[in-house]
Write a protein that holds these residues in place. Structure first.
Motif, PDB file in Angstrom:
ATOM      1  N   UNK A 129       0.977  -0.897  -0.271  1.00 43.66           N
ATOM      2  CA  UNK A 129       0.100  -0.469  -0.216  1.00 43.66           C
ATOM      3  C   UNK A 129       0.943   1.514   0.148  1.00 43.66           C
ATOM      4  N   UNK A 130       0.536   2.544  -0.624  1.00 40.48           N
ATOM      5  CA  UNK A 130       1.444   3.496  -0.752  1.00 40.48           C
ATOM      6  C   UNK A 130       0.367   4.584  -0.933  1.00 40.48           C
ATOM      7  N   UNK A 131       1.131   5.117  -0.507  1.00 39.15           N
ATOM      8  CA  UNK A 131       0.586   6.985   0.013  1.00 39.15           C
ATOM      9  C   UNK A 131       1.331   7.581  -0.845  1.00 39.15           C
ATOM     10  N   UNK A 132       0.041   8.437  -1.436  1.00 42.17           N
ATOM     11  CA  UNK A 132      -0.320   9.162  -2.785  1.00 42.17           C
ATOM     12  C   UNK A 132       0.076  10.706  -2.476  1.00 42.17           C
ATOM     13  N   UNK A 133       0.776  11.752  -2.998  1.00 43.19           N
ATOM     14  CA  UNK A 133       1.159  12.287  -2.292  1.00 43.19           C
ATOM     15  C   UNK A 133       1.108  13.816  -3.775  1.00 43.19           C
ATOM     16  N   UNK A 134       0.301  14.439  -4.161  1.00 46.94           N
ATOM     17  CA  UNK A 134       0.255  15.297  -5.496  1.00 46.94           C
ATOM     18  C   UNK A 134       0.912  16.461  -5.066  1.00 46.94           C
ATOM     19  N   UNK A 175       4.205  13.996  -9.253  1.00 42.09           N
ATOM     20  CA  UNK A 175       3.622  13.764  -8.170  1.00 42.09           C
ATOM     21  C   UNK A 175       4.586  12.659  -7.758  1.00 42.09           C
ATOM     22  N   UNK A 176       3.959  12.006  -6.398  1.00 38.53           N
ATOM     23  CA  UNK A 176       4.974  11.002  -6.396  1.00 38.53           C
ATOM     24  C   UNK A 176       3.951  10.001  -4.195  1.00 38.53           C
ATOM     25  N   UNK A 177       4.729   8.953  -4.249  1.00 39.07           N
ATOM     26  CA  UNK A 177       4.428   8.082  -3.737  1.00 39.07           C
ATOM     27  C   UNK A 177       5.316   8.040  -2.196  1.00 39.07           C
ATOM     28  N   UNK A 178       4.006   7.386  -0.506  1.00 41.53           N
ATOM     29  CA  UNK A 178       5.361   7.351  -0.137  1.00 41.53           C
ATOM     30  C   UNK A 178       5.348   5.514   0.691  1.00 41.53           C
ATOM     31  N   UNK A 179       6.052   5.053   0.396  1.00 48.78           N
ATOM     32  CA  UNK A 179       5.682   3.398   0.596  1.00 48.78           C
ATOM     33  C   UNK A 179       6.734   2.537   1.512  1.00 48.78           C
TER      34      UNK A 179
END
Length: 389
Positions: free
Chosen positions: A111-116, A154-158
């Motif tokens: 599961x990834x946390x999405x941050x635009x 955009x980017x994601x943190x996992x």
């Protein structure tokens, strides 16, 4: 041109808490969306769109259930993106592109946390740190890997095995490449050796046969056995104090198992990257490889584990990406092409060739050659193929 970068980060304890909380809420919302649509699908054979679910959650569900207001304590964009991911999965199911959507399990699903990018100050890239929306500046493990001053879309943190990663999508200029003028290359993938290249004398070894990987697999087996016994102990103990202590030990042991899995995965991925780099450095005009039936090979219980450890699909995807960036044509021969049975010297086919025959001996001309080497030469000379896009 859009380009993605993924690297490890070193967040503070406060940032770790916020990341874990965001990932947990995203997993809960994703599962909640799937559960609601499951009921709708059983009754109406349809599903609720992500937009409708988001409105229903904000306007009806949360006001009526104040105990779930902790959902609003994390980034709203990350929550909405998890809903959109669920909708995308359902649309794939209805188009018959995938199976029915499954729930995401804690400590097992990615599961990834999405941050635009909301404003110009978000996703500021420096050499040693990166500014992430709602998190602030986070230290990077690999300094200078992400180009400074790039425009992040955009980017994601996992999180995986207790380690944290960030993936960013940036705008980069497309660099022109020189048209390769060399000859072609045929690559035969296998289990004894990972890859046999027609233009190289020595094959690329199977990384799973090395001492380091075998030792890690033995260690992984022991740690998995310990984890299984802890679960059995949890079922036996009924007291709350001992049960709570056992759950904490299970969590610690799970992290150990995940770290070993990740270590093995990194070793295999690094080996694939090295093989591709050495092949691309030859600057061939085209590369031909066979369309392997990996799912069919996995059905053989004697070969399933060996085939799984080779990561043939990952090798093909990475090779196709490198060929596209360097202007090399990647040719895929049909899976029924007799690359192993065909004689590379005279062109006759040996129909009685067995899997145990590691040396090819032609009955027509008496030509003797290594089986995998013969297959790589035949793939190089293949006339019927499809070009990978």
């Amino acid at each position: 041109m859009l380009k993605s970068y993924k690297t490890e980060i070193h967040p503070t304890e406060k940032q770790k808490h916020k990341i874990n909380r965001t990932i947990g809420v995203c997993r809960f919302i994703y599962n909640f969306y799937i559960a609601e649509n499951k009921e709708i699908y059983k009754a109406e054979k349809s599903f609720m769109s992500g937009m409708d679910f988001s409105k229903w959650r904000s306007n009806e569900f949360l006001p009526e259930n104040p105990e779930y207001l902790w959902i609003r304590e994390v980034s709203s964009k990350a929550v909405k993106q998890s809903i959109m991911n669920g909708e995308k999965a359902f649309r794939k199911f209805f188009r018959k592109q995938s199976g029915f959507t499954r729930f995401k399990k804690k400590n097992r699903s990615d599961v990834k946390a999405y941050f635009p990018r909301n404003n110009s100050s978000d996703w500021t890239i420096e050499r040693h740190r990166l500014k992430i929306p709602t998190l602030g500046f986070v230290r990077l493990k690999e300094k200078g890997y992400i180009p400074m001053g790039s425009m992040v879309k955009s980017g994601t943190v996992s999180m995986k095995a207790g380690r944290y990663y960030v993936s960013v999508l940036i705008e980069a200029e497309e660099k022109p490449y020189d048209v390769p003028e060399g000859n072609g290359i045929g690559i035969d993938l296998g289990i004894k050796d990972f890859a046999v290249v027609s233009t190289m004398e020595n094959p690329f070894a199977n990384i799973n046969k090395t001492k380091s990987v075998r030792d890690l697999e033995k260690r992984l087996k022991r740690e998995q056995r310990r984890l299984s016994r802890k679960y059995e102990s949890l079922n036996v103990r009924n007291k709350e104090t001992k049960g709570e202590a056992t759950r904490q030990n299970i969590h610690k042991q799970t992290i150990k198992v995940q770290k070993l899995h990740q270590r093995l995965s990194c070793i295999r991925e690094n080996h694939i990257n090295q093989v591709i780099r050495k092949v691309i450095r030859q600057k061939p005009r085209f590369i031909t490889m066979e369309d392997l039936n990996v799912s069919g090979m996995m059905k053989n219980r004697h070969l399933a584990k060996a085939v799984q450890g080779q990561n043939f699909h990952s090798f093909r995807l990475k090779l196709a990406d490198k060929c596209r960036k360097n202007g090399i044509e990647l040719r895929i021969a049909d899976r029924w092409y007799p690359s192993s049975r065909l004689c590379s010297e005279c062109g006759s086919i040996r129909k009685d060739l067995k899997l145990s025959d590691r040396t090819y001996r032609c009955d027509a001309c008496g030509f003797v050659i290594d089986r995998d080497r013969n297959a790589s030469i035949n793939l190089l000379n293949a006339k019927v193929y499809t070009v990978a896009l």
